[in-house]
Design a protein around this motif. Structure first.
Motif, short mmCIF file in Angstrom:
data_model
loop_
_atom_site.label_atom_id
_atom_site.label_comp_id
_atom_site.label_asym_id
_atom_site.label_seq_id
_atom_site.Cartn_x
_atom_site.Cartn_y
_atom_site.Cartn_z
N VAL A 1 0.80 -1.22 -0.10
CA VAL A 1 0.00 -0.09 0.06
C VAL A 1 0.74 1.23 -0.01
O VAL A 1 0.56 2.03 -0.89
CB VAL A 1 -0.89 0.19 1.06
N TRP A 2 1.93 1.15 0.77
CA TRP A 2 2.93 2.16 0.71
C TRP A 2 4.04 1.64 0.92
O TRP A 2 4.34 0.74 1.72
CB TRP A 2 2.50 3.48 1.36
N HIS A 3 5.32 2.19 0.65
CA HIS A 3 6.76 1.77 0.93
C HIS A 3 7.58 3.23 0.93
O HIS A 3 7.73 3.72 -0.33
CB HIS A 3 7.18 0.81 0.02
N VAL A 4 8.31 3.18 2.13
CA VAL A 4 9.28 4.24 2.06
C VAL A 4 10.54 3.65 2.21
O VAL A 4 10.57 2.73 3.15
CB VAL A 4 8.84 5.53 2.99
N ILE B 1 9.21 -11.63 -9.33
CA ILE B 1 9.13 -11.14 -7.87
C ILE B 1 9.74 -12.23 -6.93
O ILE B 1 10.08 -11.60 -5.99
CB ILE B 1 7.43 -10.73 -7.71
N ALA B 2 9.87 -13.35 -7.47
CA ALA B 2 10.46 -14.37 -6.40
C ALA B 2 12.17 -14.06 -6.28
O ALA B 2 12.75 -14.69 -5.61
CB ALA B 2 10.12 -15.72 -6.81
N ASN B 3 12.55 -13.30 -7.34
CA ASN B 3 14.04 -13.09 -7.25
C ASN B 3 14.52 -11.56 -7.32
O ASN B 3 15.06 -10.87 -8.30
CB ASN B 3 14.65 -13.81 -8.51
N PRO B 4 13.99 -10.83 -6.22
CA PRO B 4 14.15 -9.28 -6.05
C PRO B 4 15.45 -8.97 -6.28
O PRO B 4 15.68 -7.55 -6.61
CB PRO B 4 13.38 -9.10 -4.79
N SER B 5 16.39 -9.78 -5.90
CA SER B 5 17.93 -9.37 -5.94
C SER B 5 18.39 -9.36 -7.16
O SER B 5 19.65 -9.11 -7.68
CB SER B 5 18.74 -10.01 -4.89
N ASP C 1 17.95 -2.57 -10.50
CA ASP C 1 17.07 -2.01 -9.64
C ASP C 1 15.57 -2.73 -9.81
O ASP C 1 15.60 -3.46 -10.90
CB ASP C 1 16.76 -0.41 -9.76
N ASN C 2 14.46 -2.67 -9.00
CA ASN C 2 13.34 -3.12 -9.22
C ASN C 2 12.51 -2.24 -9.90
O ASN C 2 12.19 -1.20 -9.47
CB ASN C 2 13.06 -3.89 -7.88
N ASN D 1 8.10 -2.07 -11.02
CA ASN D 1 6.79 -2.22 -10.36
C ASN D 1 6.14 -3.66 -10.35
O ASN D 1 5.17 -3.90 -9.77
CB ASN D 1 5.84 -1.35 -11.15
N LEU E 1 8.85 1.44 -9.28
CA LEU E 1 8.27 1.31 -7.99
C LEU E 1 7.55 2.64 -7.69
O LEU E 1 8.42 3.77 -7.71
CB LEU E 1 9.34 0.79 -6.87
N PRO E 2 6.51 2.63 -7.06
CA PRO E 2 5.85 3.85 -6.56
C PRO E 2 6.90 4.19 -5.38
O PRO E 2 7.23 3.72 -4.36
CB PRO E 2 4.71 3.61 -5.97
N GLY F 1 7.84 5.95 -2.13
CA GLY F 1 7.02 6.53 -0.91
C GLY F 1 5.31 6.55 -0.85
O GLY F 1 4.78 5.64 -1.24
N PHE F 2 4.80 7.52 -0.36
CA PHE F 2 3.33 7.57 -0.19
C PHE F 2 2.64 8.03 -1.52
O PHE F 2 2.83 9.10 -2.13
CB PHE F 2 2.82 8.41 0.87
N ARG G 1 -3.14 5.75 -2.63
CA ARG G 1 -3.73 4.80 -1.82
C ARG G 1 -2.98 4.82 -0.46
O ARG G 1 -3.68 4.23 0.55
CB ARG G 1 -3.75 3.46 -2.41
N GLY G 2 -1.71 5.04 -0.49
CA GLY G 2 -0.93 5.26 0.80
C GLY G 2 -1.51 6.05 1.70
O GLY G 2 -1.82 5.92 2.98
N ALA H 1 -5.04 5.13 2.98
CA ALA H 1 -4.77 4.03 4.01
C ALA H 1 -4.36 4.47 5.22
O ALA H 1 -4.98 4.23 6.43
CB ALA H 1 -3.70 3.19 3.55
#
Lengths: 357, 585
Positions: free
Chosen positions: A260-263, B179-183, B346-347, B349, B546-547, B549-550, B553-554, B557
Motif C-alpha cells: 500500500v505504501w513503501h518508503v 518477483i521471487a528473485n528481487p535481488s 533496480d526493481n 513495479n 516502483l511507487p 513513498g506515499f 492509496r498510501g 490508507a
C-alpha cells in the motif's frame, strides 16, 4: 527501544500486578474494617503479616517458575523459533494483541474488579461458618492461615498467568527487552493498586485509566497489524528467499503486489532507526505497509469499537434489569448471600454479581 | 613497355585475389535434440542438422559467407548473430531480433549472406531472447593467409569454453525476472565445458607450437584459463592481432576470445592438464557440489596417465589492458561525440529486478530499429523515434565516438559492441566510482588495446572509443545473457542517412517475410506509427517504476487508519468515563 523495552510485556506485568495489588488492598481493607486496631492489635498485626507473607511466597514461587520457563526457552527453543522468525513474530503479535485487548477492557472497570474480589474473599471467609466437609486439622489450619493462603494463591495464579503470557508474547522479542518492561509494569501496577487502596480521587484515576487504556489499545492495534504483516512477510520471504533479506529496506524487500505504501527510510528493522522502532512497537508502524496490515489495523479498531459499544449497551441493559440477569446466573444464590455478608462493609456489590463464576 | 606491362599485370593480380575469395555456404536446420555434455544430465538442446555440438563455421578472410537457416525448433523462434563481425554494409545480417531483423518463427527460413573481411577468432550464436545457452552457439574462425603470426605456429586448435545449465532457458528466465528473485540473482550454472565436453584431450607433438583459439561462449560465467607448466603468448584478442605478450593465466568473460601460442615441451615424458575455472565471484550462492572447473589435457603420450589438475594458490590473470594491437593504431585523441552510460540494477513495479543504462531498461521495440531507420526518412536522425525504452543514440558519420560506462553495480560486466572493435582507453580498478575526466591522472595509452568485448570491474568504469565508419544499427550490451534479458542494452544508430542510401530496397525478401508471418510491423517509429514519428503511443515499455513513498492509496490508507484509531479511542473514553451503573436494590 524494542530491544530494551517490550511494550506488551510491560502491559501484562502492569495488569497482573494491578490485579494482585487490588486483592491485597481489598484484604487489607477488610482486615482494617472487621478487626480494627482498637479491637485486637496483635491479631490484626499477625493477620496483616500473614497477608504479606502470602504475597511474598507467591512472588517467590512465581520467580522460580519464571526463571525455569525462561531458562528452558532460551537454551532449548530459541533456534527453532529463529528459523521461522516471521511466523512466530506474526503469531505472537496477534496473540499478544488479543490478550491485551481482553485485559484492557477490565482495566476500565478496576472498581468492578475491586468488587469482584471483595465478593470472592467474603465467600471464602464465609466458608468458615458453613459446614464444609473438611475434617479437623486441615480445616483448622486453613482457617488459621486464611490470610496467608488467599494472597498466596492469588499472587501465584496471577503470577503464573503473567509468566505464561509473557512467554507467549515475548518469544519473538530479544531477551534484553524484558527486564525494564517487567520492572516498570510491576511498579506501575503496584502504584495504581496503592492509589486504589488509598481511595484517592476516583475521577482522576478514571481519566488516568482511560488514557492508559487508549494507549494500550493503540499498542494492541499495532501488534495486530504487525502480526498480519509478519505473516505476509513470511510468505514473501519464502517466495523470494535470500534476496528479500539482502534488499534491507529497499526495493525487493517487500512484495510489491501487496504494497500500500513503501518508503525506503524509516524501517523499524534497520539499526540506527531507533525512533521508528519505538513507533513500530507502540503503534505498529511499518515503512512498508501491505493491504493485509492496513486492513487488519482498521478491522481491529472496528472490532474494538463494536465491542465497547456492545459492552456499554449491555451494561445499560443490565442496570435496567439486574434481577433477571442475576437470577439466571448459576452462582446467583451464593452471590446474593455473599452480597448480604459483605454489605456490612458498606460496599455495594450488586454489579459484581455477574462477574462471579 | 614497362608501363604497358604493369597495366597488364595489375588486372591479373586483382583477378587472382578475387578468385581466392570463395563463397562458403552452410545450411543450418535448427532443431531440438538431446545431449549430456557434462555427464550429469541429458537435456534437450538446440542442435543443427541433428547434431550437437553444432558445427564451427570456418571461412577465409574475404570469403562470402552464406548461412541458410531453417527454424525447426517448433516451439521457439530464433536468429543468428555472428559475434565480432563488423558487417560493414550488411548491418541487416547482424542478427539481433528487434534490431536488424524480426525473429525467425518456427518453420521459417532466413538467409544470412555477407562478406567476411576480417581475420580472427569469433563465434556465432542465437540473438533471440536469452536463447543461446540452450546450445545454439559455436565457433566461427576466419583464417588469414596474411596472418602476421603464421610463421610462429605449426597447428591451430579451437578451444571453446562454456558454462552449462541443466534447465531450459525459458524456465530459468521466467524465474530470473520474477518477483521471487528481487535481488536479480543470476542462475548458477551446473557445470563448465570445454569444447562442449569435459575431460578433453588434445594430442600434442613434442617441440611443436600450437595456436589455441580460445572462445568463451558461455551465458554468464567468466573463466580463468591456464596450461600447467606451459606459458601462453597472446597474439590475437577478439579478432585484433596483437604484439605477442606472455601470459600464465587468462581471464575470459562471456564472449571474449584470445589466440595464444603454446609451445610444446621437447619430450613426451608426461601429460599436462589445462584448466578452465568459472569465476565464482559472479555467483550469488555457490551450490554444494558445484565443480566450477573443467579440465583438459595436453596429451604428449597416450600411454602415460593424465595427472589431476593441481591446486593453485590464487587467480592472477593477465591484464588484457596492456595488450598492443599489431597494427599499432594510435589513440583517437579527438572525441567528436561522447556518450555516458550509467549502469545500475533496480526493481520495477512488477517486483522483479532489472538492469538499467541511465535509468532506462531496454525493451525491444515493435519495429526492428533498422527498419525504423529505413522507413522514417529524415526523421531517422532523431533518437526519440526509436522508442523511450531502447537507449538509442544516433552517431554521426566517421566521427570518433566515446562511450563512458560507469558501473554502479557490485558485479562484473562484460560489455560488447556490435559492428566494431573499440579502443579501450581507460579501465578503472574495482570500486573506483564514476569516471571523472578532470580527475584522471594516468596517461592514456598511445596504442590502446582494441577488442569487441570488455570487462568492467565492480563499481568501476571503462572508457571506450571507436570511429563511426560503419553505418548500421549496433547494440551495445552486457554479454551476460541474464542481463541482456533484464535490459542492459543500448542501441547505437550509426549514420542513419548513409544507411538509408546503402540499404534502401536491399533488404532481402526473406527478411520481410519473417516479419509478415509473425504479423510484425516493419515501418514507422518504435511503436509502428508511420504518420507521426514522435507519437510513441502503444510502444513496448518496461513495467513502471516502483511507487516512491506515499502514493494516493498510501495516504488514504494512513488517514483511514488514523481515523479508526481516534474513533476507537473516543469510544474507549466514552465507555471508560461512563458512570458505572450500580444496583441499588
Amino acid at each position: 527501544m524494542p530491544n530494551v523495552f517490550a511494550v506488551p510485556v510491560f502491559f501484562i506485568c502492569f495488569r497482573e500486578c494491578l490485579e494482585t495489588s487490588i486483592i491485597v488492598s481489598v484484604l487489607l481493607a477488610f482486615l482494617k474494617q472487621t478487626l480494627g486496631p482498637e479491637q485486637d492489635a496483635t491479631v490484626h498485626k499477625r493477620l496483616v503479616r500473614q497477608v504479606w507473607y502470602g504475597v511474598g511466597a507467591g512472588v517467590f514461587i512465581c520467580l522460580i517458575i519464571c526463571a525455569g520457563v525462561i531458562g528452558t526457552f532460551y537454551t532449548a527453543g530459541r533456534n527453532s523459533f529463529e528459523s521461522a522468525e516471521n511466523v512466530w513474530e506474526g503469531v505472537f503479535a496477534i496473540l499478544a494483541s488479543v490478550i491485551i485487548t481482553l485485559m484492557g477492557a477490565a482495566l476500565l472497570r478496576v472498581s468492578k474488579l475491586q468488587d469482584k474480589w471483595r465478593l470472592k474473599i467474603a465467600k471464602v471467609l464465609e466458608q468458615k461458618d458453613s459446614k464444609l466437609p473438611i475434617k479437623g486439622k486441615l480445616k483448622k489450619w486453613t482457617e488459621k492461615y486464611a490470610m496467608f493462603i488467599l494472597p498466596f494463591i492469588t499472587v501465584l495464579r496471577e503470577g503464573i498467568e503473567a509468566v505464561l503470557f509473557i512467554a507467549g508474547v515475548g518469544l519473538g522479542l530479544p531477551a534484553t527487552s524484558f527486564p525494564l518492561a517487567v520492572l516498570c509494569g510491576l511498579g506501575a501496577g503496584a502504584l495504581i493498586g496503592y492509589l486504589i487502596y488509598k481511595g484517592g480521587n476516583k475521577t482522576s484515576l478514571q481519566i488516568f485509566l482511560v488514557i492508559s487504556t487508549c494507549f494500550l489499545y493503540l499498542v494492541a492495534a499495532g501488534l495486530f497489524s504487525k502480526g498480519v504483516w509478519s505473516l505476509e512477510q513470511n510468505a514473501y520471504v519464502k517466495l523470494a528467499g535470500e534476496g528479500a533479506a539482502e534488499a534491507g529496506a529497499g526495493p525487493g524487500s517487500y512484495d510489491i503486489r501487496k504494497s500500500v505504501w513503501h518508503v525506503n527510510c524509516c524501517s523499524p528493522l534497520e539499526n540506527g532507526d531507533g525512533g521508528w522502532g519505538i513507533f513500530n512497537s507502540l503503534f505498529g508502524w511499518q515503512n512498508s505497509a501491505t493491504y493485509g496490515s492496513v486492513i487488519s489495523y482498521n478491522l481491529y479498531w472496528l472490532a474494538v469499537i463494536v465491542g465497547f459499544v456492545f459492552l456499554g449497551w449491555k451494561e445499560g441493559k443490565a442496570g435496567a434489569t439486574p434481577v433477571a440477569e442475576a437470577e439466571s446466573d448459576a452462582s446467583s444464590g451464593h452471590a446474593e448471600h455473599a452480597g448480604k455478608k459483605t454489605s456490612t462493609e458498606g460496599v455495594v456489590v450488586g454489579t459484581a454479581v455477574k462477574e462471579v463464576k | 613497355m614497362v608501363l604497358s606491362l604493369s597495366t597488364f599485370l595489375l588486372p591479373i593480380s586483382l583477378l587472382a585475389s578475387i578468385a581466392q575469395c570463395a563463397t562458403v555456404t552452410y545450411d543450418f536446420d535448427i532443431a531440438w535434440t538431446y545431449a549430456n555434455p557434462d555427464g550429469q544430465q541429458t537435456r534437450p538442446i538446440q542442435g543443427i542438422n541433428g547434431q550437437w555440438p553444432i558445427p564451427p563455421i570456418t571461412v577465409t578472410k574475404g570469403d562470402q559467407l552464406i548461412v541458410n537457416v531453417k527454424n525447426s525448433l517448433g516451439n521457439e523462434s530464433t536468429s543468428l548473430h555472428f559475434h565480432g563481425l563488423y558487417q560493414n554494409g550488411t548491418t541487416h545480417m547482424d542478427g539481433p531480433v528487434g534490431v536488424s531483423q524480426c525473429s525467425i518463427p518456427p518453420g521459417g527460413s532466413f538467409t544470412y549472406n555477407f562478406t567476411v573481411d576480417q581475420p580472427g577468432t569469433y563465434w556465432y550464436h542465437s540473438h533471440e531472447h536469452g536463447q543461446y545457452p540452450d546450445g545454439l552457439r559455436g565457433a566461427l574462425i576466419v583464417h588469414d593467409p596474411k596472418d602476421p603470426h603464421k610463421d610462429l605456429y605449426d597447428e591451430e586448435i579451437v578451444l571453446t569454453l562454456s558454462d552449462w545449465y541443466h534447465d531450459l532457458m525459458t524456465n530459468l528466465l521466467k524465474d530470473f525476472i520474477s518477483i521471487a528473485n528481487p535481488s536479480g540473482a543470476e542462475p548458477v550454472p551446473q557445470a563448465a565445458l570445454m569444447n562442449d565436453t569435459q575431460n578433453l584431450t588434445v594430442k600434442i607433438e613434442p617441440g611443436k607450437t600450437y595456436l589455441f583459439r580460445i572462445i568463451n561462449m558461455g551465458a554468464f560465467a567468466a573463466q580463468y584459463v591456464w596450461f600447467e607448466d606451459h606459458t601462453m603468448r597472446v597474439v590475437e584478442v577478439d579478432g585484433i592481432y596483437t604484439e605477442p605478450m606472455e601470459a600464465n593465466m587468462l581471464y575470459l568473460t562471456a564472449a571474449q576470445r584470445y589466440s595464444v601460442l603454446v609451445t610444446a615441451k621437447n619430450d613426451s615424458n608426461s601429460n599436462f592438464a589445462f584448466v578452465g575455472s568459472m569465476d565464482q565471484d559472479l555467483f550469488d550462492v555457490i551450490p554444494a557440489g558445484l565443480n566450477s572447473n573443467v579440465t583438459g589435457w595436453l596429451v604428449y603420450d597416450d600411454k602415460k596417465d593424465k595427472p589431476a589438475a593441481k591446486e593453485i594458490e590464487a587467480f592472477e590473470p593477465f591484464d588484457d589492458f596492456n595488450l598492443v594491437p599489431y597494427d599499432k593504431e594510435g589513440l583517437y585523441d579527438k572525441v567528436d561525440q561522447s556518450i555516458t552510460l550509467d549502469l545500475k540494477m533496480d526493481n520495477l513495479n512488477d517486483g522483479a529486478n532489472y538492469a538499467f543504462f541511465n535509468d532506462i531498461t531496454y525493451v525491444s521495440p515493435k519495429v526492428p530499429t533498422l527498419y525504423s531507420v529505413l522507413s522514417t526518412g529524415s526523421n531517422a536522425t532523431n533518437p526519440a523515434i526509436y522508442g523511450s525504452n531502447t537507449n538509442s543514440f544516433v552517431l554521426g558519420h566517421n566521427e570518433v565516438v566515446e562511450i563512458i560506462l560507469n558501473n554502479d553495480d557490485a558485479g562484473k560486466h562484460p560489455f560488447h559492441l556490435h559492428g566494431h572493435a573499440f579502443q579501450v582507453v581507460t579501465r578503472s580498478d574495482e570500486a573506483a566510482g564514476f569516471f571523472d575526466p578532470a580527475n584522471t591522472t594516468t596517461p592514456l595509452p598511445a596504442t590502446p588495446m582494441r577488442r569487441d568485448t570488455i570487462l568492467v570491474r565492480p563499481n568501476g568504469y571503462i572508457v571506450l572509443r571507436f570511429r563511426s565508419d560503419n553505418p548500421g544499427v549496433w547494440l551495445f550490451h552486457c554479454h551476460i545473457e541474464w542481463h541482456v534479458a533484464s535490459g542492459l542494452i543500448a542501441t547505437m544508430i550509426e549514420s542513419p542517412l548513409d544507411l538509408q542510401r546503402q540499404l534502401s530496397d536491399k533488404i532481402p525478401q526473406d527478411h520481410w517475410k519473417v516479419c509478415q508471418d509473425a504479423n510484425k510491423p516493419t515501418k514507422g517509429n518504435a511503436a509502428g506509427n508511420t504518420v507521426d514519428y514522435l507519437d510513441l503511443t502503444g510502444e513496448n515499455k518496461s513495467p513502471g517504476k516502483l511507487p516512491a513513498g506515499f502514493t494516493a492509496r498510501g495516504i488514504v490508507a494512513l488517514v483511514f487508519s488514523c481515523l479508526a484509531a481516534f474513533l476507537g479511542m473516543g469510544v474507549i473514553a466514552w465507555y471508560g468515563m461512563k458512570p458505572i451503573k450500580t444496583k441499588t436494590g
